[in-house]
Design a protein around this motif. Structure first.
Motif, PDB file in Angstrom:
ATOM      1  N   CYS A 285      22.735 -84.127 -15.875  1.00  0.00           N
ATOM      2  CA  CYS A 285      23.461 -82.888 -15.540  1.00  0.00           C
ATOM      3  C   CYS A 285      24.500 -83.220 -14.490  1.00  0.00           C
ATOM      4  CB  CYS A 285      22.518 -81.822 -14.980  1.00  0.00           C
ATOM      5  SG  CYS A 285      21.463 -81.073 -16.207  1.00  0.00           S
ATOM      6  N   SER A 286      25.724 -82.870 -14.769  1.00  0.00           N
ATOM      7  CA  SER A 286      26.769 -83.163 -13.780  1.00  0.00           C
ATOM      8  C   SER A 286      27.422 -81.919 -13.269  1.00  0.00           C
ATOM      9  CB  SER A 286      27.809 -84.089 -14.390  1.00  0.00           C
ATOM     10  OG  SER A 286      28.278 -83.586 -15.612  1.00  0.00           O
TER      11      SER A 286
ATOM     12  N   TYR B  74      28.331 -66.603 -14.819  1.00  0.00           N
ATOM     13  CA  TYR B  74      27.389 -67.707 -14.707  1.00  0.00           C
ATOM     14  C   TYR B  74      27.519 -68.382 -13.342  1.00  0.00           C
ATOM     15  CZ  TYR B  74      27.165 -67.117 -19.749  1.00  0.00           C
ATOM     16  OH  TYR B  74      27.002 -66.597 -21.005  1.00  0.00           O
ATOM     17  N   SER B  75      26.414 -68.509 -12.636  1.00  0.00           N
ATOM     18  CA  SER B  75      26.398 -69.231 -11.362  1.00  0.00           C
ATOM     19  C   SER B  75      26.240 -70.720 -11.650  1.00  0.00           C
ATOM     20  CB  SER B  75      25.232 -68.748 -10.504  1.00  0.00           C
ATOM     21  OG  SER B  75      23.995 -69.150 -11.086  1.00  0.00           O
ATOM     22  N   GLN B  76      26.365 -71.550 -10.628  1.00  0.00           N
ATOM     23  CA  GLN B  76      26.161 -72.989 -10.789  1.00  0.00           C
ATOM     24  C   GLN B  76      24.723 -73.270 -11.253  1.00  0.00           C
ATOM     25  OE1 GLN B  76      28.315 -75.581 -10.685  1.00  0.00           O
ATOM     26  NE2 GLN B  76      29.867 -73.981 -10.572  1.00  0.00           N
ATOM     27  N   ASP B  77      23.757 -72.528 -10.718  1.00  0.00           N
ATOM     28  CA  ASP B  77      22.366 -72.689 -11.149  1.00  0.00           C
ATOM     29  C   ASP B  77      22.202 -72.330 -12.626  1.00  0.00           C
ATOM     30  OD1 ASP B  77      21.517 -73.599  -8.683  1.00  0.00           O
ATOM     31  OD2 ASP B  77      20.816 -71.632  -8.015  1.00  0.00           O
ATOM     32  N   ASN B  78      22.877 -71.256 -13.062  1.00  0.00           N
ATOM     33  CA  ASN B  78      22.831 -70.881 -14.481  1.00  0.00           C
ATOM     34  C   ASN B  78      23.381 -72.005 -15.344  1.00  0.00           C
ATOM     35  OD1 ASN B  78      23.971 -67.528 -13.724  1.00  0.00           O
ATOM     36  ND2 ASN B  78      21.856 -68.199 -13.984  1.00  0.00           N
ATOM     37  N   LEU B  79      24.498 -72.579 -14.926  1.00  0.00           N
ATOM     38  CA  LEU B  79      25.129 -73.647 -15.702  1.00  0.00           C
ATOM     39  C   LEU B  79      24.228 -74.878 -15.780  1.00  0.00           C
ATOM     40  CD1 LEU B  79      28.837 -73.316 -14.565  1.00  0.00           C
ATOM     41  CD2 LEU B  79      27.800 -72.575 -16.721  1.00  0.00           C
ATOM     42  N   ARG B  80      23.572 -75.214 -14.659  1.00  0.00           N
ATOM     43  CA  ARG B  80      22.648 -76.344 -14.676  1.00  0.00           C
ATOM     44  C   ARG B  80      21.480 -76.078 -15.619  1.00  0.00           C
ATOM     45  NH1 ARG B  80      22.569 -75.843  -9.206  1.00  0.00           N
ATOM     46  NH2 ARG B  80      24.481 -76.653  -8.367  1.00  0.00           N
ATOM     47  N   GLU B  81      20.948 -74.861 -15.592  1.00  0.00           N
ATOM     48  CA  GLU B  81      19.845 -74.501 -16.479  1.00  0.00           C
ATOM     49  C   GLU B  81      20.282 -74.572 -17.946  1.00  0.00           C
ATOM     50  OE1 GLU B  81      16.532 -70.972 -17.092  1.00  0.00           O
ATOM     51  OE2 GLU B  81      17.992 -70.800 -15.460  1.00  0.00           O
TER      52      GLU B  81
ATOM     53  N   TYR C  91      22.705 -66.639 -27.016  1.00  0.00           N
ATOM     54  CA  TYR C  91      21.370 -66.746 -27.610  1.00  0.00           C
ATOM     55  C   TYR C  91      20.427 -67.475 -26.660  1.00  0.00           C
ATOM     56  CZ  TYR C  91      17.601 -68.137 -30.705  1.00  0.00           C
ATOM     57  OH  TYR C  91      16.361 -68.352 -31.257  1.00  0.00           O
ATOM     58  N   TRP C  92      20.890 -68.578 -26.067  1.00  0.00           N
ATOM     59  CA  TRP C  92      20.061 -69.313 -25.119  1.00  0.00           C
ATOM     60  C   TRP C  92      19.735 -68.460 -23.903  1.00  0.00           C
ATOM     61  CZ3 TRP C  92      23.254 -74.478 -24.998  1.00  0.00           C
ATOM     62  CH2 TRP C  92      23.058 -75.166 -26.199  1.00  0.00           C
ATOM     63  N   VAL C  93      20.720 -67.710 -23.401  1.00  0.00           N
ATOM     64  CA  VAL C  93      20.492 -66.835 -22.241  1.00  0.00           C
ATOM     65  C   VAL C  93      19.371 -65.843 -22.556  1.00  0.00           C
ATOM     66  CG1 VAL C  93      21.514 -64.964 -20.877  1.00  0.00           C
ATOM     67  CG2 VAL C  93      22.779 -67.089 -21.212  1.00  0.00           C
ATOM     68  N   ASP C  94      19.408 -65.252 -23.738  1.00  0.00           N
ATOM     69  CA  ASP C  94      18.376 -64.295 -24.137  1.00  0.00           C
ATOM     70  C   ASP C  94      17.033 -64.974 -24.395  1.00  0.00           C
ATOM     71  OD1 ASP C  94      20.194 -62.224 -23.963  1.00  0.00           O
ATOM     72  OD2 ASP C  94      20.631 -62.209 -26.116  1.00  0.00           O
ATOM     73  N   THR C  95      17.054 -66.061 -25.129  1.00  0.00           N
ATOM     74  CA  THR C  95      15.826 -66.738 -25.542  1.00  0.00           C
ATOM     75  C   THR C  95      15.093 -67.386 -24.374  1.00  0.00           C
ATOM     76  OG1 THR C  95      16.785 -67.165 -27.704  1.00  0.00           O
ATOM     77  CG2 THR C  95      14.907 -68.510 -27.092  1.00  0.00           C
ATOM     78  N   PHE C  96      15.834 -67.987 -23.451  1.00  0.00           N
ATOM     79  CA  PHE C  96      15.227 -68.694 -22.326  1.00  0.00           C
ATOM     80  C   PHE C  96      15.199 -67.841 -21.057  1.00  0.00           C
ATOM     81  CE2 PHE C  96      16.335 -72.030 -25.245  1.00  0.00           C
ATOM     82  CZ  PHE C  96      15.303 -72.937 -25.128  1.00  0.00           C
ATOM     83  N   ALA C  97      15.567 -66.576 -21.163  1.00  0.00           N
ATOM     84  CA  ALA C  97      15.538 -65.627 -20.041  1.00  0.00           C
ATOM     85  C   ALA C  97      16.297 -66.163 -18.818  1.00  0.00           C
ATOM     86  CB  ALA C  97      14.102 -65.256 -19.677  1.00  0.00           C
ATOM     87  N   VAL C  98      17.493 -66.678 -19.063  1.00  0.00           N
ATOM     88  CA  VAL C  98      18.349 -67.136 -17.970  1.00  0.00           C
ATOM     89  C   VAL C  98      18.871 -65.895 -17.244  1.00  0.00           C
ATOM     90  CG1 VAL C  98      20.433 -68.433 -17.370  1.00  0.00           C
ATOM     91  CG2 VAL C  98      18.999 -69.194 -19.284  1.00  0.00           C
ATOM     92  N   GLN C  99      18.705 -65.861 -15.925  1.00  0.00           N
ATOM     93  CA  GLN C  99      19.094 -64.697 -15.135  1.00  0.00           C
ATOM     94  C   GLN C  99      20.591 -64.731 -14.804  1.00  0.00           C
ATOM     95  OE1 GLN C  99      16.868 -62.171 -14.393  1.00  0.00           O
ATOM     96  NE2 GLN C  99      15.626 -63.354 -15.817  1.00  0.00           N
ATOM     97  N   VAL C 100      21.393 -64.173 -15.699  1.00  0.00           N
ATOM     98  CA  VAL C 100      22.850 -64.162 -15.546  1.00  0.00           C
ATOM     99  C   VAL C 100      23.278 -62.800 -15.032  1.00  0.00           C
ATOM    100  CG1 VAL C 100      25.038 -64.452 -16.766  1.00  0.00           C
ATOM    101  CG2 VAL C 100      23.068 -65.801 -17.443  1.00  0.00           C
ATOM    102  N   ARG C 101      24.208 -62.795 -14.095  1.00  0.00           N
ATOM    103  CA  ARG C 101      24.721 -61.529 -13.565  1.00  0.00           C
ATOM    104  C   ARG C 101      25.859 -61.025 -14.426  1.00  0.00           C
ATOM    105  NH1 ARG C 101      25.241 -61.794  -7.213  1.00  0.00           N
ATOM    106  NH2 ARG C 101      24.609 -59.642  -7.476  1.00  0.00           N
TER     107      ARG C 101
ATOM    108  N   MET D 109      32.675 -76.421 -20.623  1.00  0.00           N
ATOM    109  CA  MET D 109      31.702 -77.209 -19.900  1.00  0.00           C
ATOM    110  C   MET D 109      30.490 -77.525 -20.779  1.00  0.00           C
ATOM    111  SD  MET D 109      29.763 -76.521 -16.335  1.00  0.00           S
ATOM    112  CE  MET D 109      30.496 -77.764 -15.295  1.00  0.00           C
ATOM    113  N   LEU D 110      29.951 -76.536 -21.462  1.00  0.00           N
ATOM    114  CA  LEU D 110      28.792 -76.762 -22.315  1.00  0.00           C
ATOM    115  C   LEU D 110      29.176 -77.213 -23.718  1.00  0.00           C
ATOM    116  CD1 LEU D 110      26.606 -73.693 -21.318  1.00  0.00           C
ATOM    117  CD2 LEU D 110      26.187 -76.078 -20.737  1.00  0.00           C
ATOM    118  N   GLU D 111      30.406 -76.976 -24.097  1.00  0.00           N
ATOM    119  CA  GLU D 111      30.910 -77.324 -25.423  1.00  0.00           C
ATOM    120  C   GLU D 111      30.032 -76.727 -26.527  1.00  0.00           C
ATOM    121  OE1 GLU D 111      31.537 -81.531 -25.601  1.00  0.00           O
ATOM    122  OE2 GLU D 111      32.829 -81.513 -23.846  1.00  0.00           O
ATOM    123  N   GLU D 112      29.714 -75.470 -26.370  1.00  0.00           N
ATOM    124  CA  GLU D 112      28.922 -74.718 -27.348  1.00  0.00           C
ATOM    125  C   GLU D 112      29.623 -73.399 -27.631  1.00  0.00           C
ATOM    126  OE1 GLU D 112      26.220 -75.584 -28.990  1.00  0.00           O
ATOM    127  OE2 GLU D 112      25.785 -77.427 -27.904  1.00  0.00           O
TER     128      GLU D 112
END
Length: 71
Positions: free
Chosen positions: A70-71, A30-37, A11-21, A1-4
């Motif tokens: 964002c789709s 990853y929730s849908q909100d996580n994916l959008r972020e 790294y992005w999860v850690d750097t941007f403090a994305v709240q992943v369970r 989905m992200l193609e990364e």
């Protein structure tokens, strides 16, 4: 989905403090909100060519809302 690469997303999860369970086995979920972020972060870094600091500022400015790209 992200193609990364997985390491890039982590790294992005850690750097941007994305709240992943984490699952009971310790895997990231990853929730849908996580994916959008993460899509927003990817757009800011890859398409808008912002630095990490610039992307952080822009993410805060837009309130982590997702735009039409964002789709």
């Amino acid at each position: 989905m992200l193609e990364e690469a997985q390491s890039t997303v982590r790294y992005w999860v850690d750097t941007f403090a994305v709240q992943v369970r984490r699952s009971s086995t310790g895997r990231l979920k990853y929730s849908q909100d996580n994916l959008r972020e993460l899509q927003l972060i990817r757009h800011l870094l890859r398409e808008s060519n912002l630095t990490i600091d610039g992307a952080r500022s822009e993410e805060r400015r837009v309130g982590k809302e997702c735009h039409s790209w964002c789709s």
